[in-house]
Design an enzyme around this catalytic site. Structure first.
Site, short mmCIF file in Angstrom:
data_model
loop_
_atom_site.label_atom_id
_atom_site.label_comp_id
_atom_site.label_asym_id
_atom_site.label_seq_id
_atom_site.Cartn_x
_atom_site.Cartn_y
_atom_site.Cartn_z
N LYS A 1 -3.44 -4.16 -10.11
CA LYS A 1 -3.64 -3.69 -8.74
C LYS A 1 -2.94 -4.64 -7.77
O LYS A 1 -2.98 -5.87 -7.95
CB LYS A 1 -5.14 -3.64 -8.42
CG LYS A 1 -5.52 -3.44 -6.96
CD LYS A 1 -5.15 -2.05 -6.42
CE LYS A 1 -5.48 -1.90 -4.92
NZ LYS A 1 -4.92 -0.64 -4.37
N CYS B 1 3.24 -2.59 2.60
CA CYS B 1 2.25 -3.55 3.07
C CYS B 1 2.37 -3.70 4.57
O CYS B 1 3.41 -3.42 5.16
CB CYS B 1 2.43 -4.88 2.35
SG CYS B 1 4.04 -5.60 2.57
O1 YRO Z 1 -5.27 2.02 -0.24
C1 YRO Z 1 -4.67 1.33 -1.10
O2 YRO Z 1 -5.17 0.32 -1.65
C2 YRO Z 1 -3.33 1.79 -1.48
N1 YRO Z 1 -3.22 3.11 -1.83
C3 YRO Z 1 -2.00 3.67 -2.18
O3 YRO Z 1 -1.92 4.86 -2.47
N2 YRO Z 1 -0.91 2.86 -2.18
C4 YRO Z 1 -0.98 1.54 -1.85
O4 YRO Z 1 0.07 0.89 -1.86
C5 YRO Z 1 -2.22 0.96 -1.48
C6 YRO Z 1 -2.29 -0.48 -1.09
C7 YRO Z 1 -1.54 -0.85 0.17
C8 YRO Z 1 -2.04 -0.32 1.49
C9 YRO Z 1 -1.68 1.15 1.61
C10 YRO Z 1 -3.54 -0.47 1.68
C11 YRO Z 1 -1.35 -1.06 2.62
#
Ligand code: YRO
Length: 312
Positions: free
Chosen positions: A46, A131
């Site tokens: 993750k 990010c």
């Molecule tokens: O919400 C998330 O942890 C998430 N979900 C996704 O589908 N793609 C991601 O890259 C992430 C983590 C990064 C962010 C969207 C929270 C900035």
């Protein structure tokens, strides 16, 4: 006829091209070990931040007939936790480990990469470009100038090979701009296309309500909704990044979609929504389906059809 599903890239060998999409079944050691003990050809963790995060309030993921929506908010156990996992990882077993990084700032990403660099761990970083950048600016992946500056700084602190996870792009000019940026970094050896399609809205008409709690229901889309966008991004970056690998991610739920991604040029492919819904048995099933499809077509290895998509 003997089938060879293996992939050799980045100086590594995978017994097959399938692994988990970062975010799915990879937050705890228990989940990472589930993937490692499955039929998957690699493992990715993750996206992590320097400090552990709880993430957003639930419900923060919801599946529909056509895919999924999520606004998890980067729940993760913190960089050191995944570093510890990498330290004990049995690299020899031939199932590479990738570590996804998504710092809350460039400084955080640099700190994590510098730390990785000094420890010679058996893992390869995949930097998540979805990010946060600066307030009022789009995510890093949608700001090519900021990407260039960040990748320059990251490449300067990290002497090894690394990759990036890209958001989906929808305009040829954006493909060109991003390819120009990415091609400036020779040790950036792979790009993973695509992250979820951002800020979709799934509505339940019965309840007349959104289906996830964060962001008034907005979230990233995955699954069947995103397959054509993912395939387009794979094919367009394969064309524009001749010296790099492209990893396909988006809408793979059977051997057919895995085949399509590889036909579009993907070196390896990641499973997100389908893995979330089905569990780690998805790897063996999809692998078997891919093998059957190859057999029916007379292909003996992935290189027989990788990137060989025809146009009309
Ligand atoms: O919400 C998330 O942890 C998430 N979900 C996704 O589908 N793609 C991601 O890259 C992430 C983590 C990064 C962010 C969207 C929270 C900035």
């Amino acid at each position: 006829m003997r089938l060879d599903l293996s992939v050799s890239w980045l100086g590594l060998t995978m017994t097959n091209p399938l692994y988990n999409a970062s975010g799915v079944m990879c937050r705890s050691v228990e989940e990472l070990e589930q993937v490692r003990h499955s039929a998957a050809g690699a493992v990715i963790s993750k996206s992590c931040t320097l400090q552990p995060r709880e993430g957003n309030p639930e419900p923060r993921y919801c599946a529909t007939l056509l895919g999924s929506i999520n606004s998890m908010g980067l729940p993760n156990a913190g960089f050191d936790y995944y570093l510890d996992y990498a330290r004990g990882y049995p690299y020899e077993a031939g199932k590479p480990l990738f570590l996804s990084l998504s710092g809350m700032s460039l400084q955080d990403n640099l700190q994590m990469l510098a730390s990785l660099a000094e420890q010679y761990l058996p893992c390869i970083p995949e930097v998540n470009l979805s990010c946060p950048n600066l307030p009022g600016k789009p995510q890093l992946g949608y700001d090519p100038a900021a990407c260039l500056a960040s990748l320059q700084a990251m490449s300067d602190v990290y002497p090894g090979v690394f990759g990036v996870k890209l958001p989906p792009y929808f305009d040829p000019v954006h493909f060109d701009q991003m390819a120009g940026v990415l091609n400036a970094f020779p040790r950036l050896r792979f790009v993973t296309c695509i992250n979820s399609i951002g800020n979709g809205l799934v509505i339940d008409p019965e309840r007349e309500c959104v289906v996830i709690k964060p962001k008034d229901g907005l979230g990233g889309l995955g699954g069947a909704y995103v397959l054509p966008t993912a395939l387009a991004n794979v094919r367009e970056f394969v064309r524009r990044l001749p010296d790099k690998h492209v990893v396909g991610c988006g809408g793979i739920s059977s051997g057919r979609e895995a085949f399509m991604h590889i036909l579009a040029g993907a070196t390896a492919v990641q499973i997100g929504t389908c893995l979330y819904e089905e569990g780690e048995g998805a790897f063996a099933r999809i692998l078997q389906e891919l093998a059957m499809l190859m057999e029916a077509k007379g292909y003996q290895c992935l290189a027989d059809f990788r990137g060989k998509l025809k146009t009309l």
